[in-house]
Design an enzyme around this catalytic site. Structure first.
Site, mmCIF file in Angstrom:
data_model
loop_
_atom_site.group_PDB
_atom_site.id
_atom_site.type_symbol
_atom_site.label_atom_id
_atom_site.label_comp_id
_atom_site.label_asym_id
_atom_site.label_seq_id
_atom_site.Cartn_x
_atom_site.Cartn_y
_atom_site.Cartn_z
ATOM 1 N N TYR A 62 8.175 34.721 -84.823
ATOM 2 C CA TYR A 62 7.400 34.535 -83.595
ATOM 3 C C TYR A 62 6.232 35.520 -83.514
ATOM 4 O O TYR A 62 6.037 36.192 -82.502
ATOM 5 C CB TYR A 62 8.287 34.737 -82.371
ATOM 6 C CG TYR A 62 9.337 33.694 -82.136
ATOM 7 C CD1 TYR A 62 9.358 32.493 -82.845
ATOM 8 C CD2 TYR A 62 10.333 33.901 -81.193
ATOM 9 C CE1 TYR A 62 10.337 31.549 -82.614
ATOM 10 C CE2 TYR A 62 11.314 32.957 -80.950
ATOM 11 C CZ TYR A 62 11.331 31.784 -81.666
ATOM 12 O OH TYR A 62 12.306 30.855 -81.443
ATOM 13 N N HIS A 129 17.848 30.916 -88.300
ATOM 14 C CA HIS A 129 16.904 30.151 -87.491
ATOM 15 C C HIS A 129 16.909 28.673 -87.852
ATOM 16 O O HIS A 129 16.817 27.812 -86.977
ATOM 17 C CB HIS A 129 15.499 30.736 -87.671
ATOM 18 C CG HIS A 129 14.581 30.456 -86.549
ATOM 19 N ND1 HIS A 129 13.415 31.159 -86.345
ATOM 20 C CD2 HIS A 129 14.617 29.550 -85.544
ATOM 21 C CE1 HIS A 129 12.793 30.712 -85.276
ATOM 22 N NE2 HIS A 129 13.497 29.724 -84.778
ATOM 23 N N SER A 208 13.675 25.552 -75.046
ATOM 24 C CA SER A 208 12.831 24.536 -74.400
ATOM 25 C C SER A 208 13.613 23.756 -73.347
ATOM 26 O O SER A 208 13.582 22.516 -73.318
ATOM 27 C CB SER A 208 12.231 23.583 -75.438
ATOM 28 O OG SER A 208 11.353 24.261 -76.299
ATOM 29 N N PRO A 209 14.336 24.456 -72.449
ATOM 30 C CA PRO A 209 15.165 23.748 -71.469
ATOM 31 C C PRO A 209 14.361 23.053 -70.379
ATOM 32 O O PRO A 209 14.931 22.303 -69.586
ATOM 33 C CB PRO A 209 16.016 24.875 -70.872
ATOM 34 C CG PRO A 209 15.148 26.091 -70.986
ATOM 35 C CD PRO A 209 14.420 25.922 -72.288
ATOM 36 N N LEU A 210 13.042 23.302 -70.360
ATOM 37 C CA LEU A 210 12.178 22.682 -69.353
ATOM 38 C C LEU A 210 11.305 21.587 -69.952
ATOM 39 O O LEU A 210 10.214 21.288 -69.450
ATOM 40 C CB LEU A 210 11.327 23.752 -68.672
ATOM 41 C CG LEU A 210 12.143 24.811 -67.916
ATOM 42 C CD1 LEU A 210 11.249 25.914 -67.389
ATOM 43 C CD2 LEU A 210 12.936 24.171 -66.779
ATOM 44 N N GLY A 211 11.777 20.972 -71.047
ATOM 45 C CA GLY A 211 11.047 19.849 -71.639
ATOM 46 C C GLY A 211 9.655 20.221 -72.097
ATOM 47 O O GLY A 211 8.711 19.458 -71.898
ATOM 48 N N ARG A 212 9.541 21.395 -72.730
ATOM 49 C CA ARG A 212 8.248 21.930 -73.192
ATOM 50 C C ARG A 212 7.270 22.079 -72.016
ATOM 51 O O ARG A 212 6.070 21.912 -72.157
ATOM 52 C CB ARG A 212 7.634 21.047 -74.278
ATOM 53 C CG ARG A 212 8.579 20.645 -75.419
ATOM 54 C CD ARG A 212 8.946 21.814 -76.306
ATOM 55 N NE ARG A 212 9.844 21.408 -77.381
ATOM 56 C CZ ARG A 212 9.473 21.222 -78.650
ATOM 57 N NH1 ARG A 212 8.207 21.393 -78.995
ATOM 58 N NH2 ARG A 212 10.347 20.872 -79.572
ATOM 59 N N GLY A 213 7.827 22.379 -70.835
ATOM 60 C CA GLY A 213 6.985 22.631 -69.668
ATOM 61 C C GLY A 213 6.864 21.467 -68.712
ATOM 62 O O GLY A 213 6.497 21.651 -67.544
#
Length: 337
Positions: A62, A129, A208-213
């Site tokens: 990252y 990873h 990404s629990p927010l659907g990539r935003g």
């Protein structure tokens, strides 16, 4: 105030119910020059300590994230569960072929580098990873088990691993957590992987629990995406799928209004309701959004809310065809040719 805690894996690693995904410092969505990463990291870490957000998740791939995290936690290392990852030598951007290395020698070399960058003598949760299909998982996890024996790693995890790989890995050493994409927009783990982790007692750390935003409700048009934002090339966000997919967020908004919450908090609360050892790691660079995400741990959904959310479906894959093929390689589904 402090959020509730949860326990991951057969060895019961205790963490706050919501973690923090520090990939945000790697600039995934094209926000260069808009912030001072060290200043933001220090503010987020300060708020994390006050809120009980103990798990800070990063990776050697990252960019400067490990160094930024290391500087932010300096002097207060023991307040946090530090998770990092190894294995991706080069990332698949622009259709380029990814290179994965799961060899024991590479794992050890990267471990030492991560320890230096993080400014610590141990890593609390060390993930592979992505799975290297050219190296038996038994060899990779065997090396990681040696790191535990040496005291340099406390717990072992996998990321985006296939079911057979997970089972074989767990036969070598207890696996504390599986990190995988999971959200109202991406539910691919629920058919095979989730039942397996229940059987083996492995915790789930959704990235990404927010659907990539999208599930925050902040994106209302494709015009909201910057030119360098990689989401522009994702099938979810394509011109033919975007409007239909975005309409699903209306369901989340309605429930949020009912609860006096935000759409993002509802999306995170849905994940928390799936099992007691699910710990999402939303990422953000904005301290106010960090606090908002963290407080999702206090939200309780009704059965009617959950039923409405379970009915959400989206059109298109999360990535374009080249990335999906690469993801299959990551997962050990198709060996490289």
């Amino acid at each position: 105030m402090s959020i509730t805690t949860r326990f991951l894996g057969p060895d019961h690693l205790e963490v706050g119910a919501i973690g923090y995904g520090a990939m945000s410092f790697a600039n995934p969505y094209g926000q260069n020059g808009e912030y001072d990463p060290d200043m933001m990291a220090r503010e987020i870490i300060d708020r994390a300590a006050k809120l009980g957000v103990t798990m800070i998740d990063t990776a050697d791939g990252y960019g400067a994230s490990e160094e930024i995290v290391g500087r932010a936690i300096a002097g207060r290392r023991d307040e946090f569960v530090v998770a990092t990852k190894f294995g991706i030598v080069s990332a698949p951007f622009g259709g380029a072929e990814a290179r994965i290395d799961g060899s024991p020698a590479y794992a050890r070399r990267q471990l030492e580098r991560s320890l230096r960058r993080l400014g610590t003598d141990h890593i609390d949760l060390y993930y592979q990873h992505r799975v290297d299909p050219t190296v038996p998982i038994e060899d990779t996890v065997g090396a990681m088990a040696e790191f535990v024996t040496e005291g340099k790693v406390r717990h072992i995890g996998l990321s985006e691993a296939a079911p057979d790989t997970i089972r074989r890995a767990a036969a070598v050493h207890p696996i504390t957590a599986l990190q995988t994409e999971w959200s109202l927009w991406e539910r691919g783990i629920e058919d095979e992987i989730l039942p397996l982790t229940r059987e083996l007692g492995i915790g789930i750390v959704p990235y990404s629990p927010l659907g990539r935003g999208a599930l925050t409700g902040a994106i209302t048009s494709r015009d909201d995406l910057k030119n360098e934002d990689h989401r522009s090339g994702m099938p979810w966000y394509s011109e033919e799928n975007f409007d239909r997919n975005l309409s699903t967020v209306d369901i989340v908004r309605d429930i949020a209004a009912d609860l006096g919450a935000t759409p993002g908090q509802v999306a995170l609360a849905w994940l928390l309701a799936k099992a007691p050892d699910v710990v999402p790691i939303p990422g953000t660079r904005r301290p106010a959004f960090f606090e908002e995400n963290s407080l999702a741990a206090d939200i309780t959904l009704t059965e009617d809310h959950i039923a409405a959310l379970e009915g959400i479906t989206v059109t298109g894959d999360r990535e374009h065809d080249t990335a999906v093929a690469t993801q299959n390689w990551f997962n050990g589904v198709t060996p490289p040719r």
